[in-house]
Enzyme design. Structure first.
Site, PDB file in Angstrom:
ATOM      1  N   ASP A  45     -43.584  22.264  -6.504  1.00 47.13           N
ATOM      2  CA  ASP A  45     -43.506  23.222  -7.614  1.00 47.13           C
ATOM      3  C   ASP A  45     -43.701  22.480  -8.934  1.00 47.13           C
ATOM      4  O   ASP A  45     -44.256  23.035  -9.882  1.00 47.13           O
ATOM      5  CB  ASP A  45     -42.140  23.930  -7.604  1.00 47.13           C
ATOM      6  CG  ASP A  45     -42.096  25.058  -6.583  1.00 47.13           C
ATOM      7  OD1 ASP A  45     -43.149  25.668  -6.334  1.00 47.13           O
ATOM      8  OD2 ASP A  45     -41.012  25.327  -6.028  1.00 47.13           O
ATOM      9  N   GLY A  46     -43.265  21.230  -8.968  1.00 47.16           N
ATOM     10  CA  GLY A  46     -43.474  20.408 -10.165  1.00 47.16           C
ATOM     11  C   GLY A  46     -44.955  20.230 -10.473  1.00 47.16           C
ATOM     12  O   GLY A  46     -45.350  20.159 -11.647  1.00 47.16           O
ATOM     13  N   ASN A 120     -40.686  27.514 -16.305  1.00 44.33           N
ATOM     14  CA  ASN A 120     -39.338  27.525 -15.707  1.00 44.33           C
ATOM     15  C   ASN A 120     -38.252  27.721 -16.758  1.00 44.33           C
ATOM     16  O   ASN A 120     -37.543  28.705 -16.728  1.00 44.33           O
ATOM     17  CB  ASN A 120     -39.032  26.187 -15.017  1.00 44.33           C
ATOM     18  CG  ASN A 120     -39.399  26.178 -13.542  1.00 44.33           C
ATOM     19  OD1 ASN A 120     -39.784  27.201 -12.998  1.00 44.33           O
ATOM     20  ND2 ASN A 120     -39.270  25.033 -12.919  1.00 44.33           N
ATOM     21  N   ALA A 183     -22.006  22.614 -18.964  1.00 40.46           N
ATOM     22  CA  ALA A 183     -20.714  21.974 -19.253  1.00 40.46           C
ATOM     23  C   ALA A 183     -20.152  22.368 -20.612  1.00 40.46           C
ATOM     24  O   ALA A 183     -20.016  21.541 -21.519  1.00 40.46           O
ATOM     25  CB  ALA A 183     -20.843  20.450 -19.136  1.00 40.46           C
TER      26      ALA A 183
END
Ligand code: NAP
Ligand code: MN
Length: 264
Positions: A45-46, A120, A183
């Site tokens: 996919d990269g 993406n 985070a």
């Protein structure tokens, strides 16, 4: 058909590229790296991300087809064992083109702005210290984020980084984009919504840093270090990427095959 091949630089992908070239020539297809109609990617996919970024200025003229040299991919419909089927499908010339939205980002500096597109996602990541960002939705103040960063993803990107961050999987027919936290600090002092947020096409989000240090900005598989930035704006772009499907490629089936064990 006029095609080109963008392949990952590993022996198997290069071998598949060579074999495709031989077979496609035999069925009257012409390799045209400058003005292709079809961009075939061989790799992961990269590799599809790489190919789409290579052709960003001619997206209306090209369509992408992916051949995966690992296991099943999200953007790649075929695995390398299926080349025969792929060639047969090319000959039969029966296909269904589907377009997926891109996400646009504008970075504002004091004296200029920069524009980016992602298939993406974009992420803002501060690996050095806590990043403070005020989040505005459609120009209205929403929350103050502190933590490592934020991820803004497309529907097709929802199964990538976004998923690892606890974001929702969004069916790619839904024109939407998603904001997920990386985070975040949540305490008596700092508070964020914590849930991933999903926005419709006409919405936009603005991020205003309230602390300034170097920050890493990722654009799909690429990243740059930013300094002296002032504001970030994200929204779905009007530009879309077209993928050619010759076979049935159900999104939920891909999700199942990619993320759930085979015997479930
Ligand atoms: P990579 O390190 O090979 O990518 C990480 C994994 O994400 C690979 O397995 C890749 O598949 C897969 N992937 C890429 N796009 C996807 C999609 N739309 N849906 C499901 N899986 C997808 O690096 P890369 O190949 O250059 O890809 C860049 C992407 O990696 C970024 O856009 C980001 O989404 C993702 N990433 C994820 C994390 C994380 O989950 N913690 C961290 C950094 C980056 P292939 O092996 O087929 O390439
Ligand atoms: Mn990869």
């Amino acid at each position: 058909m006029r095609y080109t091949i963008v392949s990952r630089n590993d022996p198997l992908s290069k071998q598949v590229e060579k074999s495709l070239d031989e077979r496609l020539t035999r069925v009257n297809s012409i390799r045209d790296d400058y003005n292709p109609e079809v961009v075939i990617t061989v790799g992961g996919d990269g590799t599809v991300l790489e190919a789409v970024h290579n052709y960003l200025d001619r997206l209306e003229k090209v369509v992408f087809v992916g051949i995966h040299t690992g296991k099943l991919g999200f953007y790649a419909d075929y695995i390398y064992d299926d080349i025969d089927i792929f060639i047969q499908n090319v000959i039969s010339n029966k296909y269904n083109d589907v377009s997926f939205p891109l996400l646009s980002a504008t970075i504002y500096y004091q004296d200029r702005e920069e524009h980016y597109l992602a298939l993406n996602e974009f992420t803002l990541i501060n690996p050095y210290r806590t990043q403070h960002l005020d989040v505005y939705i459609n120009d209205e103040y929403f929350e103050s984020f502190q933590g490592t960063g934020l991820c803004i993803s497309t529907p097709t990107g929802s199964s990538a980084f976004n998923k690892s961050l606890g974001g929702a999987l969004i069916h790619p027919h839904i024109k939407a984009f998603q904001l997920t936290e990386i985070a975040s600090i949540n305490s008596n002092v700092y508070r964020t919504i914590s849930s991933p947020l999903i926005f419709p096409k006409e919405h936009f989000i603005t991020l205003k840093p309230t602390s300034y240090s170097d920050i890493i900005f990722t654009i799909d598989h690429k990243n740059i270090t930013l300094k002296n930035y002032q504001l970030f704006k994200f929204q779905l772009s009007d530009k879309e990427v077209r993928f050619r499907h010759y076979n049935n490629n159900d999104f939920w089936r891909r999700v199942k095959k990619s993320f759930l064990p085979e015997n479930m």
